[in-house]
Write a protein that holds these residues in place. Sequence first.
Motif, mmCIF file in Angstrom:
data_model
loop_
_atom_site.group_PDB
_atom_site.id
_atom_site.type_symbol
_atom_site.label_atom_id
_atom_site.label_comp_id
_atom_site.label_asym_id
_atom_site.label_seq_id
_atom_site.Cartn_x
_atom_site.Cartn_y
_atom_site.Cartn_z
ATOM 1 N N GLY A 87 -33.318 -6.001 62.780
ATOM 2 C CA GLY A 87 -33.456 -4.590 62.443
ATOM 3 C C GLY A 87 -32.404 -4.156 61.449
ATOM 4 N N HIS A 88 -32.730 -3.120 60.710
ATOM 5 C CA HIS A 88 -31.810 -2.496 59.766
ATOM 6 C C HIS A 88 -31.687 -1.025 60.113
ATOM 7 C CE1 HIS A 88 -31.683 -5.704 56.576
ATOM 8 N NE2 HIS A 88 -32.656 -6.133 57.363
ATOM 9 N N MET A 89 -30.466 -0.570 60.249
ATOM 10 C CA MET A 89 -30.170 0.836 60.522
ATOM 11 C C MET A 89 -29.398 1.407 59.339
ATOM 12 S SD MET A 89 -31.122 1.699 63.690
ATOM 13 C CE MET A 89 -30.046 3.075 64.074
ATOM 14 N N VAL A 90 -29.560 2.702 59.102
ATOM 15 C CA VAL A 90 -28.816 3.380 58.039
ATOM 16 C C VAL A 90 -27.967 4.470 58.667
ATOM 17 C CG1 VAL A 90 -28.966 4.750 55.934
ATOM 18 C CG2 VAL A 90 -30.606 2.902 56.329
ATOM 19 N N PHE A 91 -26.681 4.391 58.449
ATOM 20 C CA PHE A 91 -25.765 5.436 58.900
ATOM 21 C C PHE A 91 -25.521 6.394 57.741
ATOM 22 C CE2 PHE A 91 -25.596 3.866 62.832
ATOM 23 C CZ PHE A 91 -24.526 3.111 63.278
ATOM 24 N N GLY A 92 -25.489 7.682 58.070
ATOM 25 C CA GLY A 92 -25.242 8.704 57.064
ATOM 26 C C GLY A 92 -26.487 9.442 56.633
ATOM 27 N N LEU A 93 -27.603 9.219 57.317
ATOM 28 C CA LEU A 93 -28.830 9.947 56.974
ATOM 29 C C LEU A 93 -28.619 11.435 57.242
ATOM 30 C CD1 LEU A 93 -31.460 7.447 58.369
ATOM 31 C CD2 LEU A 93 -31.080 8.023 55.960
ATOM 32 N N PRO A 94 -29.265 12.287 56.459
ATOM 33 C CA PRO A 94 -29.025 13.727 56.590
ATOM 34 C C PRO A 94 -29.328 14.253 57.980
ATOM 35 C CG PRO A 94 -30.931 13.292 55.181
ATOM 36 C CD PRO A 94 -30.284 11.979 55.464
ATOM 37 N N GLY A 95 -28.373 15.037 58.477
ATOM 38 C CA GLY A 95 -28.546 15.692 59.768
ATOM 39 C C GLY A 95 -28.041 14.902 60.958
ATOM 40 N N GLU A 96 -27.669 13.644 60.797
ATOM 41 C CA GLU A 96 -27.172 12.857 61.926
ATOM 42 C C GLU A 96 -25.653 12.957 62.000
ATOM 43 O OE1 GLU A 96 -28.513 8.838 62.330
ATOM 44 O OE2 GLU A 96 -30.594 9.455 62.511
ATOM 45 N N SER A 97 -25.162 13.243 63.183
ATOM 46 C CA SER A 97 -23.721 13.351 63.402
ATOM 47 C C SER A 97 -23.138 11.971 63.697
ATOM 48 C CB SER A 97 -23.438 14.277 64.582
ATOM 49 O OG SER A 97 -23.904 13.679 65.791
ATOM 50 N N ARG A 98 -21.830 11.893 63.658
ATOM 51 C CA ARG A 98 -21.137 10.652 64.013
ATOM 52 C C ARG A 98 -21.486 10.261 65.444
ATOM 53 N NH1 ARG A 98 -16.520 8.817 66.506
ATOM 54 N NH2 ARG A 98 -15.456 7.086 65.475
ATOM 55 N N GLU A 99 -21.537 11.230 66.340
ATOM 56 C CA GLU A 99 -21.863 10.953 67.734
ATOM 57 C C GLU A 99 -23.272 10.373 67.871
ATOM 58 O OE1 GLU A 99 -20.506 13.913 66.660
ATOM 59 O OE2 GLU A 99 -18.493 13.308 67.302
ATOM 60 N N GLU A 100 -24.218 10.929 67.130
ATOM 61 C CA GLU A 100 -25.583 10.397 67.173
ATOM 62 C C GLU A 100 -25.624 8.958 66.652
ATOM 63 O OE1 GLU A 100 -28.713 13.993 66.707
ATOM 64 O OE2 GLU A 100 -27.347 13.703 65.003
ATOM 65 N N MET A 101 -24.860 8.704 65.599
ATOM 66 C CA MET A 101 -24.821 7.346 65.070
ATOM 67 C C MET A 101 -24.277 6.381 66.114
ATOM 68 S SD MET A 101 -23.601 7.848 61.161
ATOM 69 C CE MET A 101 -23.363 9.581 60.804
ATOM 70 N N LEU A 102 -23.233 6.765 66.802
ATOM 71 C CA LEU A 102 -22.662 5.910 67.842
ATOM 72 C C LEU A 102 -23.633 5.746 69.011
ATOM 73 C CD1 LEU A 102 -18.957 7.151 67.852
ATOM 74 C CD2 LEU A 102 -19.821 4.967 66.991
ATOM 75 N N GLN A 103 -24.296 6.825 69.402
ATOM 76 C CA GLN A 103 -25.260 6.751 70.504
ATOM 77 C C GLN A 103 -26.447 5.851 70.148
ATOM 78 O OE1 GLN A 103 -26.179 10.856 71.217
ATOM 79 N NE2 GLN A 103 -24.288 11.222 72.363
ATOM 80 N N SER A 104 -26.783 5.785 68.882
ATOM 81 C CA SER A 104 -27.923 4.960 68.475
ATOM 82 C C SER A 104 -27.690 3.488 68.796
ATOM 83 C CB SER A 104 -28.243 5.154 66.992
ATOM 84 O OG SER A 104 -27.213 4.638 66.175
ATOM 85 N N SER A 105 -26.438 3.054 68.831
ATOM 86 C CA SER A 105 -26.163 1.649 69.159
ATOM 87 C C SER A 105 -26.609 1.321 70.578
ATOM 88 C CB SER A 105 -24.679 1.335 68.984
ATOM 89 O OG SER A 105 -23.922 2.047 69.945
ATOM 90 N N GLY A 106 -26.396 2.234 71.509
ATOM 91 C CA GLY A 106 -26.848 2.012 72.878
ATOM 92 C C GLY A 106 -28.356 1.966 72.986
ATOM 93 N N MET A 160 -17.647 1.754 74.251
ATOM 94 C CA MET A 160 -18.461 1.416 75.408
ATOM 95 C C MET A 160 -19.667 2.354 75.416
ATOM 96 S SD MET A 160 -16.761 -0.854 77.308
ATOM 97 C CE MET A 160 -16.951 -0.641 79.059
ATOM 98 N N ASN A 161 -20.839 1.818 75.757
ATOM 99 C CA ASN A 161 -21.981 2.705 75.908
ATOM 100 C C ASN A 161 -22.140 3.080 77.368
ATOM 101 O OD1 ASN A 161 -23.376 0.694 77.235
ATOM 102 N ND2 ASN A 161 -24.845 0.320 75.608
ATOM 103 N N GLU A 162 -23.226 3.796 77.692
ATOM 104 C CA GLU A 162 -23.380 4.325 79.042
ATOM 105 C C GLU A 162 -23.604 3.230 80.087
ATOM 106 O OE1 GLU A 162 -25.459 4.921 76.529
ATOM 107 O OE2 GLU A 162 -27.451 4.303 77.139
ATOM 108 N N ASN A 163 -23.946 2.012 79.683
ATOM 109 C CA ASN A 163 -24.146 0.907 80.619
ATOM 110 C C ASN A 163 -22.921 0.008 80.720
ATOM 111 O OD1 ASN A 163 -26.824 1.682 81.116
ATOM 112 N ND2 ASN A 163 -27.465 0.691 79.225
ATOM 113 N N ASP A 164 -21.777 0.514 80.237
ATOM 114 C CA ASP A 164 -20.539 -0.249 80.227
ATOM 115 C C ASP A 164 -20.663 -1.550 79.446
ATOM 116 O OD1 ASP A 164 -19.809 0.804 83.573
ATOM 117 O OD2 ASP A 164 -19.064 1.625 81.693
ATOM 118 N N GLU A 165 -21.534 -1.556 78.440
ATOM 119 C CA GLU A 165 -21.627 -2.702 77.549
ATOM 120 C C GLU A 165 -20.620 -2.495 76.426
ATOM 121 O OE1 GLU A 165 -25.753 -2.214 76.740
ATOM 122 O OE2 GLU A 165 -26.290 -3.836 78.095
#
Length: 188
Positions: A87-106, A160-165
């Motif tokens: 998969g390929h993800m893009v960070f910095g897309l309009p309207g996404e916050s830093r927190e949303e970017m980090l949450q996307s990893s989980g 760490m994500n919500e599953n302690d990974e």
Amino acid sequence: ETLENIYRQALDSRGIVGLVIGTRPDCVDDDKLALLQELSQKHHVMVEYGIESVYNKTLRRVNRCHTFEETADAIYRTAKRGLPAGGHMVFGLPGESREEMLQSSGIISKLPLTSIKFHQLQLFKGTAMADEYHMNPGVFKVFENNLQHYLRTGKQWEWMNENDEYYDFYQYSFDEFYGQLVLSREIQ
């Protein structure tokens, strides 16, 4: 039929050992996956999907014309056939916050991906998104000198994500990888 001919011709070429196919999740149906599964019996075959974002609001905003649910479905169908899925993800897309970017990893860590590449948003002159950035730069999360300095120093970014990974991102050479972050996943 056209894709099959192209793929078989490529695989019959001297020195070609496999295919890594980059595509959109809405362009892969079960017939294409069956073909790729058949080809994978004799050759390395991998499918890389342009996930871009896990947020449908963002996908709509950047006119991707597919949902994250369609992306997840394509990845699951690919993995079910024994094909490696990237998969390929893009960070910095309009309207996404830093927190949303980090949450996307989980969120993406729950998908059966064998590889993931993170890219920073790149704007090109003359495109609608570049024009939008000039009119309203506040909706974009721009990675400037701080991120580049951070990456060039080879420091580790972890959380760490919500599953302690436990996740770490390493960037040993910004120039060598041309801005791609390499994901390494470890469970503590």
